[in-house]
Design a protein around this motif. Structure first.
Motif, mmCIF file in Angstrom:
data_model
loop_
_atom_site.group_PDB
_atom_site.id
_atom_site.type_symbol
_atom_site.label_atom_id
_atom_site.label_comp_id
_atom_site.label_asym_id
_atom_site.label_seq_id
_atom_site.Cartn_x
_atom_site.Cartn_y
_atom_site.Cartn_z
ATOM 1 N N LYS A 127 1.141 -1.557 0.323
ATOM 2 C CA LYS A 127 -0.191 -0.503 0.257
ATOM 3 C C LYS A 127 0.823 1.653 0.142
ATOM 4 O O LYS A 127 1.864 1.335 0.734
ATOM 5 C CB LYS A 127 -0.866 0.169 1.058
ATOM 6 C CG LYS A 127 -2.164 -0.911 1.304
ATOM 7 C CD LYS A 127 -2.709 -0.598 2.792
ATOM 8 C CE LYS A 127 -4.096 -2.023 2.352
ATOM 9 N NZ LYS A 127 -4.870 -0.881 3.460
ATOM 10 N N LYS A 128 0.728 1.920 -0.673
ATOM 11 C CA LYS A 128 1.464 3.395 -0.663
ATOM 12 C C LYS A 128 0.882 3.865 0.503
ATOM 13 O O LYS A 128 2.095 4.902 0.800
ATOM 14 C CB LYS A 128 0.395 4.219 -1.676
ATOM 15 C CG LYS A 128 0.585 5.413 -2.065
ATOM 16 C CD LYS A 128 0.054 6.640 -2.567
ATOM 17 C CE LYS A 128 0.664 8.145 -2.972
ATOM 18 N NZ LYS A 128 -0.014 8.775 -3.315
ATOM 19 N N ILE A 129 -0.147 4.245 1.130
ATOM 20 C CA ILE A 129 -0.525 4.842 2.375
ATOM 21 C C ILE A 129 1.037 4.141 3.502
ATOM 22 O O ILE A 129 1.617 4.529 4.245
ATOM 23 C CB ILE A 129 -1.900 4.733 2.816
ATOM 24 C CG1 ILE A 129 -1.440 6.009 4.407
ATOM 25 C CG2 ILE A 129 -1.722 3.641 3.523
ATOM 26 C CD1 ILE A 129 -1.142 7.273 4.251
ATOM 27 N N THR A 130 1.171 2.650 2.780
ATOM 28 C CA THR A 130 2.285 2.352 4.357
ATOM 29 C C THR A 130 3.633 2.802 4.299
ATOM 30 O O THR A 130 4.480 2.945 4.675
ATOM 31 C CB THR A 130 2.566 0.369 4.332
ATOM 32 O OG1 THR A 130 1.017 -0.202 4.791
ATOM 33 C CG2 THR A 130 2.874 0.182 4.677
ATOM 34 N N LYS A 131 3.943 2.547 2.682
ATOM 35 C CA LYS A 131 5.161 3.434 2.150
ATOM 36 C C LYS A 131 5.812 4.821 2.875
ATOM 37 O O LYS A 131 6.378 4.726 3.398
ATOM 38 C CB LYS A 131 5.460 3.104 0.849
ATOM 39 C CG LYS A 131 5.420 1.884 0.263
ATOM 40 C CD LYS A 131 4.965 1.415 -1.329
ATOM 41 C CE LYS A 131 5.027 -0.137 -1.234
ATOM 42 N NZ LYS A 131 5.115 0.289 -3.090
ATOM 43 N N LEU A 132 4.570 5.188 2.857
ATOM 44 C CA LEU A 132 4.913 6.739 3.066
ATOM 45 C C LEU A 132 4.555 7.007 4.200
ATOM 46 O O LEU A 132 5.105 7.776 4.847
ATOM 47 C CB LEU A 132 3.274 7.350 2.614
ATOM 48 C CG LEU A 132 3.344 9.190 2.686
ATOM 49 C CD1 LEU A 132 4.867 9.970 1.943
ATOM 50 C CD2 LEU A 132 1.600 10.039 2.133
ATOM 51 N N ILE A 133 3.567 6.323 5.317
ATOM 52 C CA ILE A 133 3.776 6.419 6.030
ATOM 53 C C ILE A 133 5.064 5.847 7.525
ATOM 54 O O ILE A 133 5.863 6.840 8.176
ATOM 55 C CB ILE A 133 2.397 6.250 7.399
ATOM 56 C CG1 ILE A 133 2.481 6.433 9.373
ATOM 57 C CG2 ILE A 133 2.541 4.274 7.193
ATOM 58 C CD1 ILE A 133 2.222 8.053 9.199
ATOM 59 N N LYS A 134 6.324 5.324 7.039
ATOM 60 C CA LYS A 134 7.125 4.616 6.923
ATOM 61 C C LYS A 134 8.375 5.322 6.273
ATOM 62 O O LYS A 134 9.617 5.898 7.561
ATOM 63 C CB LYS A 134 6.975 2.987 6.769
ATOM 64 C CG LYS A 134 5.974 1.976 7.405
ATOM 65 C CD LYS A 134 6.555 0.457 7.010
ATOM 66 C CE LYS A 134 7.645 -0.478 7.663
ATOM 67 N NZ LYS A 134 7.814 -1.240 7.069
ATOM 68 N N LYS A 135 8.262 5.947 5.684
ATOM 69 C CA LYS A 135 8.775 6.645 5.203
ATOM 70 C C LYS A 135 9.322 8.167 5.742
ATOM 71 O O LYS A 135 10.159 9.090 5.914
ATOM 72 C CB LYS A 135 9.022 7.322 3.491
ATOM 73 C CG LYS A 135 9.996 8.159 2.862
ATOM 74 C CD LYS A 135 9.672 8.414 1.539
ATOM 75 C CE LYS A 135 10.234 9.166 0.806
ATOM 76 N NZ LYS A 135 10.492 9.005 -0.723
#
Length: 342
Positions: A127-135
């Motif tokens: 998921k895009k949101i998972t990648k974004l929050i972890k970054k």
């Protein structure tokens, strides 16, 4: 980021605008949140400037509106988002405006600390949101502490409680609690009160004040029985019966421990470390280490014989051939005898 490093940064006043916490060790999340609240808001400010939402009931956009609101009577606001399953592959009961969350993560409100809790073992990394929050956020993977981390955490907690704790006391406490963090924190508070501010917690203090877990009692029961310390084995057994522990449950726990010790021995011969044993055996690495120490003095033949004898005892109880209390007592009496291995 490492839990202890995150904790140190927060206690030093270095607080980020967005935190993302995921994993199965809820205690670590809640402990970090308490640290953030302590350094961010006074007791008087908390009533007006702390909001908590469960994302199983509330859409993310409603919670973000709160995050974007100017704090009352203070310089900071803390917004806690619980049950953030939108970072997993689970089916959601509430529809969330994920785009709105993406925008907030990229441009967080400086006066707000947003704490997102996803108490799940696995995230959907696609998921895009998972990648974004972890970054873009400070990330805490709330997984069980290993032995070294647990020792460092206990030393840090002792300092917070204004006491000292020697190495042997730490080993004793970990052995008696099995790295259960909630219990460790509770026992540390009790020990700190006992020795007083500036005092030193020693191993004998831990033994005196800390109640043994059932797992620890099972370890002791095996020790007493195998080493033919019959009086101690039977005394502990009857004490557990007084505590309303069922003989069949105790037998199952003994059998489980024999199996773990047998498996740990075998994996040790194949070169596995306690950390590598943990996943296939579904136990904590520290438990694997303790089992390995215990198993070192027991032959494969003895462990296999005890597993077989336990199965026979269970069958005898369930088929009504012998009283359950007496059956387990007889099993304990024969565990250290030659008949157990022949």
């Amino acid at each position: 980021m490492n839990y202890l490093k995150l904790k140190q940064d927060v206690q030093a006043g270095r607080v980020a605008p967005v935190y993302f916490m995921y994993g199965t060790e809820l205690f670590l999340m809640e402990d970090l949140i308490q640290d953030i609240l302590s350094v961010t808001l006074s007791d008087e400010e908390r009533d007006m400037n702390v909001s908590s939402y469960s994302l199983t009931d509330v859409p993310i956009e409603a919670a973000l509106e709160e995050a974007e609101t100017v704090p009352f009577f203070g310089s900071k606001r803390v917004v806690i988002l619980k049950d953030a399953a939108l970072f997993t592959s689970q089916k959601l009961d509430v529809e969330h405006d994920v785009k709105r969350l993406e925008q907030y993560i990229l441009n967080p409100v400086p006066e707000t600390v947003l704490l997102i809790m996803a108490p799940y073992e696995k995230l959907d990394e696609r998921k895009k949101i998972t990648k974004l929050i972890k970054k873009e956020s400070l990330v805490l993977e709330a997984k069980p502490l290993d032995e070294g981390e647990a020792k460092a955490w206990l030393s840090s907690l002792a300092s917070e409680l204004q006491v000292e704790m020697d190495e042997k006391a730490i080993e004793t406490l970990l052995g008696m609690t099995g790295l259960r963090l909630t219990q460790l924190a509770s026992e540390m508070n009790k020990l700190a009160l006992y020795v007083g501010e500036g005092g030193i917690i020693r191993s004998e203090d831990v033994t005196l004040l800390v109640a043994k877990t059932l797992d620890q009692n099972i370890f002791d029961l095996i020790d007493f029985a195998i080493n033919q310390r019959t009086h101690q084995a039977l005394s502990l057994y009857h004490e557990l019966l007084k505590q309303k522990e069922e003989p069949l449950k105790l037998l199952a726990l003994l059998t489980r421990q024999f199996r773990i010790m047998y498996q740990v021995k075998e994996l040790g011969r194949r070169g596995y470390t306690p950390n590598q044993m943990a996943k296939p055996l579904k136990i904590h690495p520290y438990v694997a280490k303790l089992a390995g120490k215990k198993a070192a003095s027991m032959s494969d033949q003895l462990l296999y014989s005890l597993i077989e004898k336990a199965a026979d005892t269970e069958f005898a109880i369930k088929s009504g051939k012998v009283d359950k209390v007496l059956a387990l007592e007889l099993f304990l009496l024969t565990m250290g005898s030659r008949e157990s291995v022949g």
